[in-house]
Structure formats: structure tokens, C-alpha cells
Scaffold this motif. Structure first.
Motif, PDB file in Angstrom:
ATOM      1  N   ILE A 127      11.987   4.760   8.182  1.00  0.00           N
ATOM      2  CA  ILE A 127      13.222   3.631   8.188  1.00  0.00           C
ATOM      3  C   ILE A 127      13.976   3.640   6.814  1.00  0.00           C
ATOM      4  CG2 ILE A 127      12.067   2.567  10.149  1.00  0.00           C
ATOM      5  CD1 ILE A 127      11.362   0.601   8.093  1.00  0.00           C
ATOM      6  N   GLU A 128      13.490   4.200   5.960  1.00  0.00           N
ATOM      7  CA  GLU A 128      13.816   3.988   4.596  1.00  0.00           C
ATOM      8  C   GLU A 128      15.474   4.384   4.521  1.00  0.00           C
ATOM      9  OE1 GLU A 128      15.211   4.749   0.524  1.00  0.00           O
ATOM     10  OE2 GLU A 128      15.116   6.461   1.918  1.00  0.00           O
ATOM     11  N   ALA A 129      15.806   5.492   5.091  1.00  0.00           N
ATOM     12  CA  ALA A 129      17.292   5.687   4.846  1.00  0.00           C
ATOM     13  C   ALA A 129      18.120   5.031   5.842  1.00  0.00           C
ATOM     14  CB  ALA A 129      17.732   7.298   5.050  1.00  0.00           C
ATOM     15  N   ARG A 146       9.997   4.271  16.089  1.00  0.00           N
ATOM     16  CA  ARG A 146       8.990   4.413  17.268  1.00  0.00           C
ATOM     17  C   ARG A 146       9.403   5.375  18.214  1.00  0.00           C
ATOM     18  NH1 ARG A 146       6.898  -0.708  16.504  1.00  0.00           N
ATOM     19  NH2 ARG A 146       8.733  -1.737  17.428  1.00  0.00           N
ATOM     20  N   GLU A 147      10.617   5.283  18.697  1.00  0.00           N
ATOM     21  CA  GLU A 147      10.916   6.379  19.736  1.00  0.00           C
ATOM     22  C   GLU A 147      11.067   7.980  18.948  1.00  0.00           C
ATOM     23  OE1 GLU A 147      14.371   3.136  21.422  1.00  0.00           O
ATOM     24  OE2 GLU A 147      14.864   5.228  20.558  1.00  0.00           O
ATOM     25  N   VAL A 152       8.446  13.344  18.269  1.00  0.00           N
ATOM     26  CA  VAL A 152       7.798  14.358  17.612  1.00  0.00           C
ATOM     27  C   VAL A 152       6.365  14.497  17.810  1.00  0.00           C
ATOM     28  CG1 VAL A 152       9.708  14.669  16.046  1.00  0.00           C
ATOM     29  CG2 VAL A 152       7.650  13.220  15.274  1.00  0.00           C
ATOM     30  N   GLY A 153       5.774  13.610  18.677  1.00  0.00           N
ATOM     31  CA  GLY A 153       4.304  13.508  19.141  1.00  0.00           C
ATOM     32  C   GLY A 153       3.345  13.077  17.977  1.00  0.00           C
ATOM     33  N   LEU A 154       4.169  11.960  17.406  1.00  0.00           N
ATOM     34  CA  LEU A 154       3.186  11.620  16.352  1.00  0.00           C
ATOM     35  C   LEU A 154       3.284   9.805  16.503  1.00  0.00           C
ATOM     36  CD1 LEU A 154       4.405  13.372  13.270  1.00  0.00           C
ATOM     37  CD2 LEU A 154       2.035  13.519  14.208  1.00  0.00           C
ATOM     38  N   ALA A 176      11.835  13.422  12.182  1.00  0.00           N
ATOM     39  CA  ALA A 176      11.949  12.451  12.673  1.00  0.00           C
ATOM     40  C   ALA A 176      12.858  11.626  11.813  1.00  0.00           C
ATOM     41  CB  ALA A 176      10.689  11.479  12.962  1.00  0.00           C
ATOM     42  N   ARG A 177      12.467  12.016  10.376  1.00  0.00           N
ATOM     43  CA  ARG A 177      13.190  10.976   9.401  1.00  0.00           C
ATOM     44  C   ARG A 177      14.715  11.416   9.067  1.00  0.00           C
ATOM     45  NH1 ARG A 177      11.698  12.055   3.197  1.00  0.00           N
ATOM     46  NH2 ARG A 177      12.032  14.054   4.011  1.00  0.00           N
ATOM     47  N   ALA A 178      14.754  12.884   9.421  1.00  0.00           N
ATOM     48  CA  ALA A 178      16.218  13.336   9.424  1.00  0.00           C
ATOM     49  C   ALA A 178      17.201  12.658  10.916  1.00  0.00           C
ATOM     50  CB  ALA A 178      16.377  14.703   9.402  1.00  0.00           C
TER      51      ALA A 178
END
Ligand SMILES: Nc1ncnc2c1ncn2[C@@H]1O[C@H](COP(=O)(O)OP(=O)(O)OP(=O)(O)O)[C@@H](O)[C@H]1O
Length: 268
Positions: A127-129, A146-147, A152-154, A176-178
Motif C-alpha cells: 500500500i506504500e505507493a 488484500r485482493e 499472488v497466493g499470499l 502485487a506491489r507493482a
């Protein structure tokens, strides 16, 4: 650098919408000429795999696509927008860093090393970016995170710290971050080459699902199986030029060029 007309910028030369249109890219480091006039075109939803021997310029090309490297000549357009420069009349200006950063929001990049913030949990990393750059509320960004973590299975690792995760899990967090920035394009630079062999598959699976979901992707990889199964186009780069490009079936099974054949005989 050179530029084209506004109509070309919007649609690509053939009037077709392109997510990536890189034309005539030249790049040198000192006297080392790494890219010698490379063109790359990627249509929406297409997966392009860049293959080539070590030092052929694959990473440099990828980095030119979002102006992490400044091109010496040529143009890069992402979704029709000229990257890194603005044209006014017959003059070309390099954009200030702030505007380049703004353009990069359209492009997610996943590197060989995951570069997660070690002092932040998984969800904080994701959520940082979007909170800092896109101005999303924490609640909104967490919901989306969360989605993405489920994707990505985490889902169960949201509160873990990077050090508690395997390399494959860290790379999936990086993906996920990207994705949290809602990019139009994802660039992958050898995303599995730093991983233990048994962890490679889980990252490739996530990338395969992303491709199936319609994400436009450019992937530098040594994973020929991935290129064959997931790639729409394979581009073989050697010595800073595109030697051959086409469907995986053509380039990988029926290579036309001796340099492609020689490369494949070493990696297959
Ligand atoms: N910042 C830099 N400064 C100087 N030389 C560089 C720089 N980045 C890359 N190079 C050189 O440019 C050439 C191409 O590098 P690049 O990383 O693009 O190749 P690559 O095809 O991605 O190789 P690999 O598969 O080994 O990652 C290499 O000779 C490399 O040493």
C-alpha cells in the motif's frame, strides 16, 4: 532523440493502438554501444518475451522503456505518450523528474531482486505507493492489497515481514506491489533468475495468470518454456540489434537466423 507526429504518438505508425512503441532506440555507455537502433512494438494484452545472450542489451532496452535509462536516439511511447520528453514546435525538452515519475505510474517494473522495504510488512509494502503517490486512503489501499495478495497466493502473509518469506514469496509481493499502481504495462527483468530452482515455478505461475487476465507484459527471461507457452511474441536480441522476432513457434522452433539457432542450442 527524434520524435514523430502527434497522430503517430496516439496510434502507432499503422494506426493501431500500441501499449509500447519504441522506435530506433540507440543507447551507449561511453564507447560501448549497447542498443543499435532497436524497435519494439507491443499491442494491448500482448506478452513479449525478450531473449538473448548475456550483454545483448535486454535489460538496457527494458530500462529505456520507462526512462530509467535515457535513450541517445529514438523514441519511446507508452500508450501513446512520449516517455521522458516533450515536443514543443520543433524543440524537444527532457521532462523534469517529477513528470517522469508521473509517467512511470503507468508502468509496473519487477526486477531480479525484489527490493521490498525490509522494515515494512507485506501489506505495508503493497500500500506504500498507492497511498503516497495515488493518494488512495489507507482503507481503500488495504482492501485492494488484500485482493492482490490473494491473486499472488499470499493472502495469509499480509502481516509478515520480507525476511520471513522465501525468495519466491518476496517476488510475488513485488508483483502485487507493482500491480497496486494499476499499471497499463508490466516489465519483468529476469524475475526468476535470483530464485532457487524450486521457487521459479510459483512466480512463473503468477505471471502466467496475469497474462491470462489480459495484462500487457514485456518479460526479459531465460525461461524458454515460459516464452514458448505464455509469450505472444518472442524478440531475440543479440549485439544490440533485434536479430529475429515472431511467434514463439517461429522463433523458438523454426529460427531463421544462425545467431538465434546458436543461442537456442545453448539454452534448450
Ligand atoms: N550502467 C551501465 N554502465 C556501463 N555499462 C553498462 C551499464 N548497464 C549495462 N552496461 C553494459 O551494457 C551491456 C548490456 O547490458 P544489459 O544488462 O542490457 O544486457 P543483458 O542482455 O540484459 O544481459 P544479462 O542477460 O547478462 O542481464 C553489458 O556489456 C553491460 O556490462
Amino acid at each position: 532523440m527524434t520524435t514523430g507526429s502527434a497522430a503517430e504518438a496516439a496510434t502507432g505508425r499503422g494506426g493501431e493502438r500500441l501499449v509500447v512503441e519504441a522506435l530506433g532506440i540507440h543507447k551507449s555507455y561511453g564507447s560501448l554501444e549497447v542498443l543499435k537502433g532497436v524497435d519494439l512494438r507491443v499491442r494491448p494484452g500482448e506478452v513479449t518475451c525478450l531473449l538473448g545472450p548475456s550483454g545483448s542489451g535486454k535489460s538496457t532496452l527494458l530500462r529505456c522503456l520507462n526512462h530509467l535509462e535515457r535513450v541517445d536516439a529514438g523514441t519511446v511511447r507508452i500508450d501513446g505518450e512520449l516517455v521522458g520528453y516533450r515536443v514543443k514546435g520543433d524543440k524537444v525538452y527532457e521532462l523534469p523528474k517529477r513528470e517522469v515519475a508521473h509517467q512511470r505510474r503507468n508502468v509496473g517494473m519487477v526486477f531480479q531482486r525484489f527490493n521490498l522495504f525490509p522494515h515494512m510488512t507485506v501489506v505495508q509494502n503493497v500500500i506504500e505507493a498507492p497511498t503516497r503517490v495515488l493518494g488512495q486512503s489507507k482503507a481503500e489501499a488495504r482492501e485492494r492489497a488484500r485482493e492482490l495478495l490473494a491473486q499472488v497466493g499470499l493472502a495469509d502473509k499480509a502481516q509478515a515481514y520480507p525476511v520471513q518469506l522465501s525468495g519466491g514469496q518476496q517476488q510475488r509481493v513485488a508483483i502485487a506491489r507493482a500491480l497496486a499502481m494499476q499499471p497499463k504495462l508490466m516489465l519483468f527483468d529476469e524475475p526468476t533468475s535470483a530464485l532457487d530452482p524450486e521457487l521459479v515455478g510459483e512466480v512463473l505461475d503468477v505471471m502466467r495468470r496475469l497474462a491470462d487476465g489480459g495484462m500487457t507484459m514485456v518479460v526479459v527471461t531465460h525461461e524458454i518454456g515460459f516464452a514458448r507457452e505464455v509469450g505472444d511474441t518472442v524478440v531475440f536480441l543479440d549485439g544490440g540489434v533485434v536479430v529475429e522476432e515472431g511467434t514463439p513457434a517461429d522463433v523458438l522452433s523454426r529460427p531463421q537466423h544462425e545467431r538465434t539457432r546458436s543461442f537456442l542450442s545453448k539454452v534448450l
